[in-house]
Design a protein around this motif. Structure first.
Motif, short mmCIF file in Angstrom:
data_model
loop_
_atom_site.label_atom_id
_atom_site.label_comp_id
_atom_site.label_asym_id
_atom_site.label_seq_id
_atom_site.Cartn_x
_atom_site.Cartn_y
_atom_site.Cartn_z
N ARG A 52 0.85 -1.19 0.00
CA ARG A 52 0.00 0.00 0.00
C ARG A 52 0.88 1.24 0.00
NH1 ARG A 52 -5.32 1.61 2.99
NH2 ARG A 52 -5.17 3.87 2.96
N TYR A 53 0.83 1.97 -1.10
CA TYR A 53 1.58 3.22 -1.22
C TYR A 53 0.58 4.36 -1.19
CZ TYR A 53 5.02 6.58 -3.01
OH TYR A 53 5.86 7.65 -3.17
N SER A 54 0.86 5.35 -0.38
CA SER A 54 -0.13 6.41 -0.14
C SER A 54 -0.16 7.46 -1.25
CB SER A 54 0.15 7.08 1.20
OG SER A 54 -0.01 6.16 2.23
N ALA A 55 -0.39 7.01 -2.42
CA ALA A 55 -0.58 7.92 -3.55
C ALA A 55 -1.07 7.10 -4.71
CB ALA A 55 0.74 8.61 -3.91
N GLY A 56 -1.88 7.70 -5.55
CA GLY A 56 -2.30 6.96 -6.73
C GLY A 56 -3.76 7.17 -7.09
N PHE A 57 -4.26 6.24 -7.85
CA PHE A 57 -5.60 6.34 -8.42
C PHE A 57 -6.07 4.94 -8.74
CE2 PHE A 57 -2.18 7.65 -11.24
CZ PHE A 57 -2.13 6.58 -12.11
#
Length: 740
Positions: A40-45
């Motif tokens: 889980r990386y805290s950026a994206g779409f």
């Protein structure tokens, strides 16, 4: 300012293969998707949204780029459907995570065997280390029990002993990386920072966690390998501000989500994992290990670089937005002293947009002609001072040479933050731009092929389109409308670049700008404004062109009676041609030729050539135009705007008046003596539909007289013999019944 912890493991449930995200700008649903959920990386779409965008295009010819590749959302979505893609990521640790994810096509048995060997070795000597928890980096001491620390250390050291740079080895590294948080008792904020003073209610044993992670990764690899035989994606360590790893004109679709100017520290987001692997020892090491490579979007970064605002604002890349940016930065500079943290938002904002301007120029270089680009972006309000980030990104994109800039809001942000200091509701959405080399002259290299007259006329016409598109889009956005124009949404129109609407007779009409209610980049809405733009170098044939515009707009006006009909005419037009549009209700903005000629005089472009001038003279003018820089073009746009500001304001006022109008009353007179006045069209329709049959039993009548009054003074009237015709008339005017 005007405008405007999920569970990491779930061994009891299989991975969701069909979850669809309803929100393209959020990444939460990705945590239920194979491969994506590994970290889980805290950026994206939304990865599912990316797939829908890609599937509307010719996959065989796609060259997809994500210049802020993150943990490979775009690349994995492209892999699933077999589209070629490249990602560039500046954060070294995150790049390694993404690269490991893209090894999903590796032999599953090899990964299983490697990680099983690491785990077996770790279990055998998990309590035989010389190192004590008290000797570990401070962050680990604050976030792990002794038992969890020893087991995790056993896994780390076992992997390091066996690491051989093979795909199985890197996948095992990623598996261990993904359990670091789940095995810590420390809380994790929604934005991924570690909070040592907060305790989680559930902590997973490291050996249980690694077994669950291996099982999930095996399942996901098997799933994707049934969808696609191998990965065709590449993730590169690099900088979006200098894409030297990519060749000119090498990509035709960009999908990305850059950092927002909201002070999120992407380096700190991986501090726990980097500390675990001993890549850093403390928070202070993050600047050297990661942050220095990133776009400057947090105050920690600019503080470390000891920047000066005056120097930052001198950067020529900021020219397109400097008139708005500088006063906001100055205000932030003063505001900081009223707050305890005294955060240097003023430096962060200036540095951020300087960096992003460089990104747009690099993207222009690597994009093919005809490429489309989508930035999932959000605005921000540091210390309560609003930054129209999406609009500024659009300005920077235009300055780099892009065109057809369009922003589609997908959601409101920060609505749950009760302590927010700003009054502007923040938003997030898709900023779509395209590269069409015939829009702005400064970036084109035209050979002397074809008609010089035609090319020169096209260049001037495209200059107008570029100028008016920006302001019309801003008007549409203010009214929550979508502004469609040439070159945009071509996939939605069957790959046609022109905007086309049919009248009630089925006749198609090509248009320059259409405002739509309920429209978006992927959905066609209801038209409420049609605007045509035309340029004439000489008065001859202007009457015919005016007749052509009149025919299209009036037929569409009959089909969509509530729509605004407008024409922007520049150059030499006869008074008769202008009059024939005015008398038929078309709102006309007329820009005389001399205003245009004087605008271009400042850059040495003479538009006063005679009709009988040779092609050689015209080609010289074209070549002078081609040599203009993007800064020169920006100067021309501003000078043109200054010259036409008064008459353009009048035209926009008429457009705004139509868009902002709402129903004051609906008067229905049954011609047997009874008059009823309603406050909305809906109420009138409901009354007619529910009560008319009862009235018919009591009285006979032959006509209805209807009058709709609007807030701007407009009146629409009609007389009908049948109730059905009356109701149909009212329904045609339903879409605009209340003010914004």
């Amino acid at each position: 300012m005007p405008l405007q912890q999920l569970k990491l493991f779930n061994a009891a449930e299989p991975a969701s293969k069909t979850d669809k995200s309803n929100n393209d700008s959020t990444f939460v649903d990705n945590m239920r998707l194979p491969i994506h959920r590994w970290y889980r990386y805290s950026a994206g779409f939304s990865a599912e949204w990316v797939k829908t965008v890609l599937q509307k295009r010719d996959l065989a010819s796609l060259k997809v780029l994500d210049p802020f590749g993150g943990s490979a959302t775009t690349l994995l979505a492209a892999d699933e459907i077999g589209a070629s893609s490249i990602g560039v990521e500046a954060h070294p640790f995150v790049t390694r995570i993404a690269q490991a994810k893209l090894l999903w096509d590796s032999p599953i048995a090899s990964f299983d065997e490697f990680l099983s060997s690491v785990t077996t070795k770790a279990v055998g000597y998990s309590k035989q280390f010389n190192i004590q928890l008290s000797e570990a980096p401070a962050l680990l001491q604050k976030t792990y029990s002794e038992d969890a620390f020893y087991k995790l250390e056993a896994l780390r050291l076992s992997w390091e002993e066996m690491a051989d740079k093979s795909p199985a080895s890197e996948l095992a590294w990623l598996a261990i990386t993904t359990i670091v948080r789940a095995c810590s008792y420390a809380g994790t904020a929604p934005w991924q920072y570690v909070l040592p003073n907060k305790r989680k209610s559930k902590v997973i044993d490291p050996f249980d966690a690694i077994r669950s992670q291996k099982k999930m990764m095996r399942e996901d690899m098997a799933y994707l390998q049934t969808m696609s035989q191998q990965s065709v994606a590449r993730m590169l360590l690099g900088d979006a501000r200098n894409l030297h790893v990519l060749e000119n004109n090498s990509v035709n679709l960009v999908i990305t989500s850059p950092p927002y100017p909201n002070n999120y520290d992407y380096a700190d987001a991986t501090r726990l994992e980097m500390t675990f692997w001993r890549e850093i020892d403390s928070w202070g090491d993050l600047q050297q290990a990661a942050r220095q490579y990133l776009v400057r979007s947090c105050t920690q970064h600019v503080s470390a670089e000891r920047l000066q605002l005056d120097q930052l604002l001198l950067d020529p890349n900021l020219t397109p937005i400097i008139d708005e940016l500088e006063p906001i930065c100055r205000e932030l500079e003063e505001e900081r002293f009223l707050h305890g943290g005294k955060k240097q938002y003023h430096l962060m904002v200036a540095a951020y947009f300087t960096d992003m301007a460089k990104v747009w120029h690099e993207l222009y270089r690597v994009s093919m002609d005809g490429a489309d680009l989508c930035f999932v972006i959000g605005d921000s309000a540091p210390y309560g001072i609003y930054l129209p980030a999406a609009r500024w990104h659009g300005e920077l994109a235009r300055s780099a040479g892009f065109n057809s800039v369009s922003f589609h809001k997908t959601r409101d942000r920060n609505v749950k933050w009760k302590n927010r200091t700003h009054t502007v509701l923040l938003s997030e959405g898709e900023l779509w731009v395209s590269k069409r080399n015939n829009i702005i002259g400064g970036s084109i290299s035209m050979s002397r092929v074809g008609s010089a007259t035609h090319k020169l006329g096209q260049m001037v016409g495209n200059f107008f389109e570029s100028y008016f598109e920006e302001s019309l889009r801003a008007i549409a956005e203010q009214h929550n409308l979508y502004c469609d124009c040439k070159g945009l949404r071509s996939a939605l129109r069957g790959n046609r670049t022109k905007v086309t609407w049919q009248d009630k007779n089925g006749t198609p009409h090509d248009l320059d700008y259409v405002f739509e209610r309920g429209g978006s980049f992927s959905i066609q809405g209801s038209p409420i404004a049609f605007i045509e733009l035309a340029w004439r170098r000489y008065t001859k044939h202007s009457r015919n062109k005016a007749g052509e515009i009149e025919g299209a707009l009036l037929h569409l006006g009959e089909t969509f009676p509530e729509a605004f009909l407008g024409a922007i005419l520049a150059g030499e037009w006869s008074q008769g041609s202008l009059q024939q549009l005015n008398v038929h209700g078309v709102k006309v903005l007329y820009i005389p030729f001399e205003e245009i000629a004087q605008t271009f005089d400042a850059k040495g472009i003479n538009l006063r050539y005679d009709e009988k001038s040779t092609d050689a003279i015209k080609w010289e003018i074209i070549e002078t135009w081609e040599q203009l820089s993007t800064t020169d073009m920006g100067d021309l746009q501003r000078e043109f705007g200054r010259r036409i500001s008064e008459q353009y304001r009048g035209f926009l006022a008429q457009l705004e008046k139509m868009l902002a109008r709402h129903v004051l009353s609906v008067r229905v007179l049954h011609l047997y003596g009874e008059e009823v006045v309603y406050n909305s069209i809906e109420a009138a329709i409901s009354e007619l539909e529910q009560k008319h049959s009862m009235v018919v039993e009591r009285l006979s009548f032959v006509k209805y007289e209807v009058q709709i009054r609007y807030s701007n003074g407009d009146r629409i009237e009609g007389i009908f013999n049948e109730s059905g015709d009356t109701i149909e008339f009212l329904k045609r005017h339903l879409y605009r019944t209340t003010p914004e």
